[in-house]
Write a protein that holds these residues in place. Structure first.
Motif, PDB file in Angstrom:
ATOM      1  N   VAL A  74       0.843  -1.192   0.000  1.00 19.96           N
ATOM      2  CA  VAL A  74       0.000   0.000   0.000  1.00 19.96           C
ATOM      3  C   VAL A  74       0.880   1.244   0.000  1.00 19.96           C
ATOM      4  O   VAL A  74       1.806   1.371   0.803  1.00 19.96           O
ATOM      5  CB  VAL A  74      -0.922  -0.003   1.242  1.00 19.96           C
ATOM      6  CG1 VAL A  74      -1.687   1.296   1.357  1.00 19.96           C
ATOM      7  CG2 VAL A  74      -1.864  -1.199   1.196  1.00 19.96           C
ATOM      8  N   THR A  75       0.561   2.160  -0.899  1.00 19.62           N
ATOM      9  CA  THR A  75       1.222   3.459  -0.937  1.00 19.62           C
ATOM     10  C   THR A  75       0.190   4.511  -0.571  1.00 19.62           C
ATOM     11  O   THR A  75      -0.912   4.529  -1.111  1.00 19.62           O
ATOM     12  CB  THR A  75       1.821   3.736  -2.329  1.00 19.62           C
ATOM     13  OG1 THR A  75       2.779   2.714  -2.630  1.00 19.62           O
ATOM     14  CG2 THR A  75       2.507   5.085  -2.378  1.00 19.62           C
ATOM     15  N   LEU A  76       0.556   5.372   0.366  1.00 13.60           N
ATOM     16  CA  LEU A  76      -0.352   6.396   0.884  1.00 13.60           C
ATOM     17  C   LEU A  76       0.203   7.789   0.624  1.00 13.60           C
ATOM     18  O   LEU A  76       1.396   7.949   0.350  1.00 13.60           O
ATOM     19  CB  LEU A  76      -0.543   6.205   2.398  1.00 13.60           C
ATOM     20  CG  LEU A  76      -1.120   4.863   2.837  1.00 13.60           C
ATOM     21  CD1 LEU A  76      -1.053   4.729   4.352  1.00 13.60           C
ATOM     22  CD2 LEU A  76      -2.542   4.695   2.322  1.00 13.60           C
ATOM     23  N   ALA A  77      -0.649   8.767   0.745  1.00 12.05           N
ATOM     24  CA  ALA A  77      -0.212  10.154   0.618  1.00 12.05           C
ATOM     25  C   ALA A  77       0.578  10.554   1.854  1.00 12.05           C
ATOM     26  O   ALA A  77       0.142  10.330   2.980  1.00 12.05           O
ATOM     27  CB  ALA A  77      -1.413  11.077   0.449  1.00 12.05           C
ATOM     28  N   ALA A  78       1.744  11.141   1.630  1.00 10.20           N
ATOM     29  CA  ALA A  78       2.527  11.721   2.709  1.00 10.20           C
ATOM     30  C   ALA A  78       2.200  13.206   2.826  1.00 10.20           C
ATOM     31  O   ALA A  78       2.435  13.824   3.858  1.00 10.20           O
ATOM     32  CB  ALA A  78       4.023  11.523   2.456  1.00 10.20           C
ATOM     33  N   GLY A  79       1.646  13.750   1.759  1.00 11.47           N
ATOM     34  CA  GLY A  79       1.243  15.153   1.738  1.00 11.47           C
ATOM     35  C   GLY A  79       0.796  15.524   0.333  1.00 11.47           C
ATOM     36  O   GLY A  79       1.103  14.819  -0.624  1.00 11.47           O
ATOM     37  N   ALA A  80       0.068  16.610   0.243  1.00 10.32           N
ATOM     38  CA  ALA A  80      -0.395  17.073  -1.060  1.00 10.32           C
ATOM     39  C   ALA A  80      -0.824  18.526  -0.958  1.00 10.32           C
ATOM     40  O   ALA A  80      -1.196  18.999   0.117  1.00 10.32           O
ATOM     41  CB  ALA A  80      -1.572  16.230  -1.544  1.00 10.32           C
ATOM     42  N   ARG A 126      -0.116  18.573  -6.478  1.00  9.68           N
ATOM     43  CA  ARG A 126       1.137  17.835  -6.331  1.00  9.68           C
ATOM     44  C   ARG A 126       1.018  16.963  -5.102  1.00  9.68           C
ATOM     45  O   ARG A 126       0.737  17.446  -3.997  1.00  9.68           O
ATOM     46  CB  ARG A 126       2.333  18.745  -6.193  1.00  9.68           C
ATOM     47  CG  ARG A 126       3.608  17.922  -5.875  1.00  9.68           C
ATOM     48  CD  ARG A 126       4.873  18.568  -6.267  1.00  9.68           C
ATOM     49  NE  ARG A 126       5.111  18.369  -7.684  1.00  9.68           N
ATOM     50  CZ  ARG A 126       6.241  18.694  -8.291  1.00  9.68           C
ATOM     51  NH1 ARG A 126       7.218  19.250  -7.603  1.00  9.68           N
ATOM     52  NH2 ARG A 126       6.403  18.485  -9.574  1.00  9.68           N
ATOM     53  N   GLY A 127       1.214  15.648  -5.312  1.00 14.03           N
ATOM     54  CA  GLY A 127       1.123  14.698  -4.216  1.00 14.03           C
ATOM     55  C   GLY A 127       2.466  14.067  -3.922  1.00 14.03           C
ATOM     56  O   GLY A 127       3.258  13.814  -4.833  1.00 14.03           O
ATOM     57  N   ARG A 128       2.712  13.825  -2.650  1.00 22.73           N
ATOM     58  CA  ARG A 128       3.934  13.160  -2.200  1.00 22.73           C
ATOM     59  C   ARG A 128       3.519  11.832  -1.577  1.00 22.73           C
ATOM     60  O   ARG A 128       2.699  11.808  -0.657  1.00 22.73           O
ATOM     61  CB  ARG A 128       4.679  14.056  -1.213  1.00 22.73           C
ATOM     62  CG  ARG A 128       5.151  15.353  -1.881  1.00 22.73           C
ATOM     63  CD  ARG A 128       5.682  16.395  -0.912  1.00 22.73           C
ATOM     64  NE  ARG A 128       4.757  16.818   0.133  1.00 22.73           N
ATOM     65  CZ  ARG A 128       3.748  17.657  -0.039  1.00 22.73           C
ATOM     66  NH1 ARG A 128       3.477  18.161  -1.222  1.00 22.73           N
ATOM     67  NH2 ARG A 128       2.985  18.011   0.989  1.00 22.73           N
ATOM     68  N   SER A 129       4.052  10.749  -2.092  1.00 24.17           N
ATOM     69  CA  SER A 129       3.647   9.419  -1.637  1.00 24.17           C
ATOM     70  C   SER A 129       4.709   8.758  -0.779  1.00 24.17           C
ATOM     71  O   SER A 129       5.886   9.112  -0.837  1.00 24.17           O
ATOM     72  CB  SER A 129       3.343   8.520  -2.840  1.00 24.17           C
ATOM     73  OG  SER A 129       4.540   8.204  -3.522  1.00 24.17           O
ATOM     74  N   ARG A 130       4.252   7.776  -0.021  1.00 25.37           N
ATOM     75  CA  ARG A 130       5.151   6.953   0.792  1.00 25.37           C
ATOM     76  C   ARG A 130       4.624   5.523   0.750  1.00 25.37           C
ATOM     77  O   ARG A 130       3.483   5.252   1.130  1.00 25.37           O
ATOM     78  CB  ARG A 130       5.187   7.458   2.233  1.00 25.37           C
ATOM     79  CG  ARG A 130       6.183   6.756   3.109  1.00 25.37           C
ATOM     80  CD  ARG A 130       7.584   7.185   2.784  1.00 25.37           C
ATOM     81  NE  ARG A 130       8.506   6.644   3.766  1.00 25.37           N
ATOM     82  CZ  ARG A 130       9.806   6.661   3.620  1.00 25.37           C
ATOM     83  NH1 ARG A 130      10.338   7.180   2.541  1.00 25.37           N
ATOM     84  NH2 ARG A 130      10.563   6.165   4.540  1.00 25.37           N
TER      85      ARG A 130
END
Length: 142
Positions: A74-80, A126-130
């Motif tokens: 699973v990859t989730l949003a770290a921020g956006a 712009r999304g940052r994923s983790r």
């Protein structure tokens, strides 16, 4: 995309009651690239009779989630963040196109362009994923 990742994204979207309730339709689901559309309904308008920004964000966020989940975890949003450029209103079809910009280890950066009818850009996200250690769920809980 691997077959397992594709199945994982399909299962994710089958369980995604929020996106389904907003009428989102997945048009493209590829590694690092997705396209999702949604027609603006009257109940999505704010007090100024334009689309509430939260719905535009939700559309972009869904496209982002599909684009960044291309592995067995699973990859989730770290921020956006989002920049709203033009208002939209009832009946307009919004399309969010997400593209991977860079991936390094478990982190990624994705850009999502939200357009309205006639390919007019209405927002940029712009999304940052983790990527987590959580496996993609094997079955649908609905």
């Amino acid at each position: 995309m691997t077959e397992a990742a594709s199945v994982g994204n399909q299962a994710m979207m089958q369980r995604d009651r929020a996106s389904a309730s907003l009428g989102m339709i997945v048009l493209r689901d590829e590694p690092g690239h997705s396209v999702v559309s949604m027609v603006v309904r009257d109940d999505m308008l704010n007090g100024f009779d334009v689309t509430h920004g939260g719905f535009v964000f939700a559309l972009a966020d869904t496209a982002f989630a599909i684009a960044c989940n291309d592995s067995h975890h699973v990859t989730l949003a770290a921020g956006a963040d989002i920049t709203f450029l033009k208002p939209t209103t009832t009946g307009q079809n919004l399309t969010a196109t997400a593209l991977l910009r860079v991936k390094s280890g478990r982190s990624g950066i994705y850009d999502v362009r939200v357009t309205a009818d006639n390919d007019v850009t209405v927002a940029e996200f712009r999304g940052r994923s983790r990527t987590t250690n959580l496996p993609i769920p094997a079955h649908n809980h609905l």
